[in-house]
Design a protein around this motif. Sequence first.
Motif, short mmCIF file in Angstrom:
data_model
loop_
_atom_site.label_atom_id
_atom_site.label_comp_id
_atom_site.label_asym_id
_atom_site.label_seq_id
_atom_site.Cartn_x
_atom_site.Cartn_y
_atom_site.Cartn_z
N MET A 119 40.36 53.56 36.34
CA MET A 119 41.38 53.36 37.38
C MET A 119 41.94 51.95 37.28
SD MET A 119 40.99 53.51 41.54
CE MET A 119 40.53 55.25 41.52
N ASN A 120 43.24 51.85 37.53
CA ASN A 120 43.90 50.54 37.54
C ASN A 120 44.51 50.28 38.91
OD1 ASN A 120 43.36 50.07 34.79
ND2 ASN A 120 45.12 51.33 34.19
N ALA A 121 44.53 49.02 39.27
CA ALA A 121 45.16 48.61 40.53
C ALA A 121 45.51 47.14 40.40
CB ALA A 121 44.22 48.83 41.70
N ALA A 122 46.61 46.77 41.01
CA ALA A 122 47.05 45.37 40.94
C ALA A 122 45.95 44.45 41.46
CB ALA A 122 48.32 45.20 41.76
N PRO A 123 45.76 43.29 40.83
CA PRO A 123 44.73 42.34 41.29
C PRO A 123 44.85 42.03 42.78
CG PRO A 123 45.59 41.65 39.17
CD PRO A 123 46.44 42.81 39.61
N ALA A 124 46.08 41.93 43.28
CA ALA A 124 46.26 41.63 44.70
C ALA A 124 45.73 42.77 45.57
CB ALA A 124 47.74 41.40 45.01
N ASP A 125 45.90 44.03 45.11
CA ASP A 125 45.38 45.17 45.86
C ASP A 125 43.85 45.18 45.83
OD1 ASP A 125 47.89 46.09 46.58
OD2 ASP A 125 48.11 47.34 44.79
N GLN A 126 43.30 44.80 44.69
CA GLN A 126 41.84 44.75 44.60
C GLN A 126 41.28 43.68 45.54
OE1 GLN A 126 39.99 45.02 40.71
NE2 GLN A 126 41.97 45.56 39.77
N ILE A 127 41.94 42.55 45.59
CA ILE A 127 41.49 41.48 46.49
C ILE A 127 41.59 41.92 47.95
CG2 ILE A 127 42.07 39.16 47.33
CD1 ILE A 127 42.70 38.41 44.44
N ARG A 128 42.60 42.76 48.24
CA ARG A 128 42.71 43.28 49.61
C ARG A 128 41.49 44.11 49.98
NH1 ARG A 128 48.25 44.09 48.01
NH2 ARG A 128 49.61 42.58 49.10
#
Length: 247
Positions: A1-10
């Motif tokens: 799975m991929n997700a933007a780093p900013a979304d992961q930090i959220r």
Amino acid sequence: MNAAPADQIRLLDLQAIDSKLDQLAHRRRSLPEHAEIDKATADHTALKDLVIAAQAQQGDTTRELTKAEQDVEQVRSRSARNQQRLDSGAITSPKDLENLQHEIGSLAKRQGDLEEVVLEIMERLESAETRVTELTARLEHSTVVLTEAEARRDAAFAEIDAEVEKVRRERETVVAVVPADLLKLYTRLREQQGGVGAARLFQRRCEGCRVEFAVSDLNAIKAEPKDAVVRCDNCGRILVRTAESGI
């Protein structure tokens, strides 16, 4: 799975919020007032049973006293009638006079015995009444104790619930911007991992399970694309990389 780093930090923000909600739920369940209310309720129930038993004993003793007083009155009345017959002079037979005098003497002794019984019952009744009064006062006090404990609990509930509502609104704001697939994974892992679905990689250590990674493992994580959703090999939680991850 991929997700933007900013979304992961959220996810870290979401995890902090969910942990806060868990803490509030635990605090609500663990209020000291719960134990106080349980004890006060048990004491109140026990005292109520004692009051009922004491009142029943008082009632039984009252009825016993009434019956004993009636027995005394019957003997007294019969003795009075016999004395009237004796005093009237209507009985002239010496044998009848002797029998009547003997009966009057027997009745006097019987009356004395019964009056002693009445006094003994009166003492028991006084003791029973005193016990009812004392237990009733203790029951009333236990009611106050229970009511006050429930009021403190309800006040604590209101304070906690207000904070929960505030934190839930914060959660809604964060959840609204987290991708659905990432949120689904986080939610599933949180359920599986005791309430923690995402953890920060901080100075080469997973903050979820506190395991420190070997250099080779860190290099493998570092080699992953920035938008790759990395999982901790030890606990399986989402491992969120930040500037303080040490890689």
